[in-house]
Design a protein around this motif. Structure first.
Motif, PDB file in Angstrom:
ATOM      1  N   THR A  96       0.905  -1.195   0.053  1.00 44.70           N
ATOM      2  CA  THR A  96       0.239   0.124  -0.359  1.00 44.70           C
ATOM      3  C   THR A  96       0.707   1.161  -0.065  1.00 44.70           C
ATOM      4  OG1 THR A  96      -1.865   1.413   1.088  1.00 44.70           O
ATOM      5  CG2 THR A  96      -0.249   0.076   2.434  1.00 44.70           C
ATOM      6  N   SER A  97       0.526   2.042  -0.410  1.00 45.66           N
ATOM      7  CA  SER A  97       0.856   4.328  -0.563  1.00 45.66           C
ATOM      8  C   SER A  97      -0.099   4.672   0.791  1.00 45.66           C
ATOM      9  CB  SER A  97       0.573   4.294  -2.013  1.00 45.66           C
ATOM     10  OG  SER A  97      -0.642   4.646  -1.553  1.00 45.66           O
ATOM     11  N   GLN A  98      -1.114   3.834   0.901  1.00 42.17           N
ATOM     12  CA  GLN A  98      -2.065   4.861   2.074  1.00 42.17           C
ATOM     13  C   GLN A  98      -1.433   4.628   3.566  1.00 42.17           C
ATOM     14  OE1 GLN A  98      -5.442   5.647   2.075  1.00 42.17           O
ATOM     15  NE2 GLN A  98      -5.305   5.728  -0.003  1.00 42.17           N
ATOM     16  N   GLU A  99      -0.999   5.120   4.151  1.00 44.40           N
ATOM     17  CA  GLU A  99       0.133   5.656   5.172  1.00 44.40           C
ATOM     18  C   GLU A  99      -0.882   7.159   6.550  1.00 44.40           C
ATOM     19  OE1 GLU A  99       3.651   7.703   4.282  1.00 44.40           O
ATOM     20  OE2 GLU A  99       4.321   5.684   3.207  1.00 44.40           O
ATOM     21  N   GLY A 100      -2.494   6.071   6.625  1.00 41.27           N
ATOM     22  CA  GLY A 100      -2.781   6.751   7.420  1.00 41.27           C
ATOM     23  C   GLY A 100      -3.158   5.134   8.457  1.00 41.27           C
ATOM     24  N   CYS A 136      -0.378  -8.560   7.108  1.00 43.58           N
ATOM     25  CA  CYS A 136       0.354  -8.271   6.545  1.00 43.58           C
ATOM     26  C   CYS A 136       0.857  -7.450   5.626  1.00 43.58           C
ATOM     27  CB  CYS A 136       1.636  -9.584   5.949  1.00 43.58           C
ATOM     28  SG  CYS A 136       1.372 -11.110   6.757  1.00 43.58           S
ATOM     29  N   ILE A 137       1.367  -6.284   5.866  1.00 44.28           N
ATOM     30  CA  ILE A 137       0.442  -5.153   5.331  1.00 44.28           C
ATOM     31  C   ILE A 137       2.522  -4.231   5.258  1.00 44.28           C
ATOM     32  CG2 ILE A 137      -0.394  -3.069   5.235  1.00 44.28           C
ATOM     33  CD1 ILE A 137      -2.454  -3.429   7.147  1.00 44.28           C
ATOM     34  N   VAL A 138       2.403  -3.942   3.547  1.00 43.20           N
ATOM     35  CA  VAL A 138       3.886  -3.276   3.627  1.00 43.20           C
ATOM     36  C   VAL A 138       3.080  -2.138   3.287  1.00 43.20           C
ATOM     37  CG1 VAL A 138       6.074  -3.693   2.181  1.00 43.20           C
ATOM     38  CG2 VAL A 138       4.532  -5.973   3.120  1.00 43.20           C
ATOM     39  N   SER A 139       4.475  -1.175   3.768  1.00 41.05           N
ATOM     40  CA  SER A 139       4.412   0.412   2.953  1.00 41.05           C
ATOM     41  C   SER A 139       5.037   0.357   1.526  1.00 41.05           C
ATOM     42  CB  SER A 139       4.753   1.329   3.772  1.00 41.05           C
ATOM     43  OG  SER A 139       5.009   1.964   2.758  1.00 41.05           O
ATOM     44  N   ALA A 176       6.765 -10.598   4.447  1.00 39.59           N
ATOM     45  CA  ALA A 176       5.750 -10.830   4.424  1.00 39.59           C
ATOM     46  C   ALA A 176       5.413 -12.273   3.360  1.00 39.59           C
ATOM     47  CB  ALA A 176       4.962  -9.104   3.920  1.00 39.59           C
ATOM     48  N   VAL A 177       5.942 -11.931   2.529  1.00 42.39           N
ATOM     49  CA  VAL A 177       5.270 -13.298   1.400  1.00 42.39           C
ATOM     50  C   VAL A 177       5.541 -14.390   2.149  1.00 42.39           C
ATOM     51  CG1 VAL A 177       5.497 -14.017  -0.265  1.00 42.39           C
ATOM     52  CG2 VAL A 177       5.020 -12.013  -0.571  1.00 42.39           C
ATOM     53  N   ARG A 178       7.244 -14.865   3.438  1.00 43.92           N
ATOM     54  CA  ARG A 178       7.577 -15.578   4.203  1.00 43.92           C
ATOM     55  C   ARG A 178       6.120 -15.784   5.454  1.00 43.92           C
ATOM     56  NH1 ARG A 178      13.534 -15.250   2.504  1.00 43.92           N
ATOM     57  NH2 ARG A 178      13.288 -16.258   1.168  1.00 43.92           N
ATOM     58  N   HIS A 180       2.566 -16.841   4.611  1.00 46.43           N
ATOM     59  CA  HIS A 180       2.515 -18.216   3.481  1.00 46.43           C
ATOM     60  C   HIS A 180       2.577 -18.759   5.117  1.00 46.43           C
ATOM     61  CE1 HIS A 180       3.677 -22.359   2.407  1.00 46.43           C
ATOM     62  NE2 HIS A 180       2.594 -21.728   1.489  1.00 46.43           N
ATOM     63  N   ALA A 181       3.369 -18.479   6.651  1.00 49.20           N
ATOM     64  CA  ALA A 181       3.257 -19.304   7.413  1.00 49.20           C
ATOM     65  C   ALA A 181       1.961 -19.375   8.566  1.00 49.20           C
ATOM     66  CB  ALA A 181       4.853 -18.805   8.357  1.00 49.20           C
ATOM     67  N   GLY A 182       1.407 -18.280   8.215  1.00 49.53           N
ATOM     68  CA  GLY A 182       0.401 -17.908   9.562  1.00 49.53           C
ATOM     69  C   GLY A 182       0.065 -16.541   9.825  1.00 49.53           C
ATOM     70  N   GLY A 183       1.005 -16.048   9.827  1.00 48.65           N
ATOM     71  CA  GLY A 183       1.685 -14.908  10.826  1.00 48.65           C
ATOM     72  C   GLY A 183       0.979 -13.949  11.036  1.00 48.65           C
ATOM     73  N   ALA A 184       1.955 -13.093  11.259  1.00 49.93           N
ATOM     74  CA  ALA A 184       1.129 -11.584  11.300  1.00 49.93           C
ATOM     75  C   ALA A 184       2.331 -10.323  10.751  1.00 49.93           C
ATOM     76  CB  ALA A 184       0.415 -10.807  11.451  1.00 49.93           C
ATOM     77  N   TYR A 185       2.870  -9.306   9.447  1.00 51.92           N
ATOM     78  CA  TYR A 185       4.118  -8.827   9.484  1.00 51.92           C
ATOM     79  C   TYR A 185       3.280  -7.507   9.461  1.00 51.92           C
ATOM     80  CZ  TYR A 185       7.824  -6.887   7.811  1.00 51.92           C
ATOM     81  OH  TYR A 185       9.165  -6.163   7.086  1.00 51.92           O
ATOM     82  N   LEU A 186       3.478  -7.039   9.807  1.00 52.54           N
ATOM     83  CA  LEU A 186       3.758  -4.997   9.231  1.00 52.54           C
ATOM     84  C   LEU A 186       5.333  -4.311   8.588  1.00 52.54           C
ATOM     85  CD1 LEU A 186       1.234  -3.795  12.349  1.00 52.54           C
ATOM     86  CD2 LEU A 186       0.443  -4.558   9.341  1.00 52.54           C
ATOM     87  N   SER A 187       5.536  -3.904   7.717  1.00 56.91           N
ATOM     88  CA  SER A 187       6.529  -2.934   7.179  1.00 56.91           C
ATOM     89  C   SER A 187       6.611  -2.141   8.524  1.00 56.91           C
ATOM     90  CB  SER A 187       6.448  -2.938   5.900  1.00 56.91           C
ATOM     91  OG  SER A 187       6.342  -1.849   5.622  1.00 56.91           O
ATOM     92  N   PRO A 188       8.068  -1.297   8.888  1.00 58.26           N
ATOM     93  CA  PRO A 188       8.023  -0.562   9.378  1.00 58.26           C
ATOM     94  C   PRO A 188       7.436   0.541   9.772  1.00 58.26           C
ATOM     95  CG  PRO A 188      10.204  -1.086   8.490  1.00 58.26           C
ATOM     96  CD  PRO A 188       9.353  -2.148   7.617  1.00 58.26           C
ATOM     97  N   THR A 189       7.198   1.498   8.090  1.00 60.01           N
ATOM     98  CA  THR A 189       6.388   2.302   7.860  1.00 60.01           C
ATOM     99  C   THR A 189       5.227   2.381   8.584  1.00 60.01           C
ATOM    100  OG1 THR A 189       7.975   3.052   6.163  1.00 60.01           O
ATOM    101  CG2 THR A 189       5.318   3.931   6.026  1.00 60.01           C
TER     102      THR A 189
END
Length: 182
Positions: free
Chosen positions: A94-98, A112-115, A126-128, A131-140
């Motif tokens: 996403t490019s949404q930063e709110g 799993c959300i990546v800026s 995020a893909v890995r 796929h493993a069923g986890g959660a991931y937020l990129s630094p932004t």
């Protein structure tokens, strides 16, 4: 006799959707280097995602969530995809930063959300993790998640103000507020 342990890793079958051809090529380039991924296909238009998923089963979908104009359609699309394919893992780029956009995605079951502003390796993570069923937020996105969210009236008022600014830009005239929170 020596027995050799054989580890069989299954490929992550994924599809990528973005309305920008150059973005699709960039995402393919980043993920094409992952041995454990098989890119089943790319989807350029929002209308084609659901049809594509019916024809080509995938484990994971990378979906672009960008410009304000496409947010409403993407919200509806995410609801439909979740209903038809409840086990499909989704990574949003996403490019949404709110904070409100991030919270909405999380409420829709996207973990799993990546800026688009972050380094491309975050998409690989995020893909890995998805796929493993986890959660991931990129630094932004993680930094955004630490900020307080707006209440509904502030969000609507801010949205109305942005619409007013765009209408003024396009037409040279201001619009009347669509919603008065006070």
């Amino acid at each position: 006799m020596i027995k050799k342990k054989v580890v069989i890793r299954s490929l992550i079958r994924l599809a990528i959707t973005d309305s920008h051809p150059s973005a699709l090529l960039g995402i393919q380039s980043v993920l094409g280097e992952m041995d454990e991924c098989e890119i089943v296909g790319t989807i350029g238009g929002s209308d084609d995602v659901i049809v594509f998923l019916e024809q080509f089963p995938c484990d994971l979908l990378i979906i672009s969530y960008g410009a304000t104009e496409e947010v409403m359609w993407r919200d509806i699309e995410l609801d439909i995809i979740r209903r038809i394919h409840p086990n499909l893992k989704i990574v949003v780029l996403t490019s949404q930063e709110g904070i409100n956009a991030v919270n909405l995605l999380r409420k829709k079951g996207v973990h799993c959300i990546v800026s688009k502003a972050d380094h491309p390796e975050n998409l690989v993570f995020a893909v890995r993790i998805a796929h493993a069923g986890g959660a991931y937020l990129s630094p932004t996105i993680a930094a955004i998640s630490c900020t307080p969210s707006l209440n509904e009236s502030e969000h609507v008022a801010g949205f109305t103000q942005r619409i007013d600014q765009r209408c003024h830009c396009w037409t040279g005239r201001s619009t009347k507020p669509l919603y008065n929170p006070g």
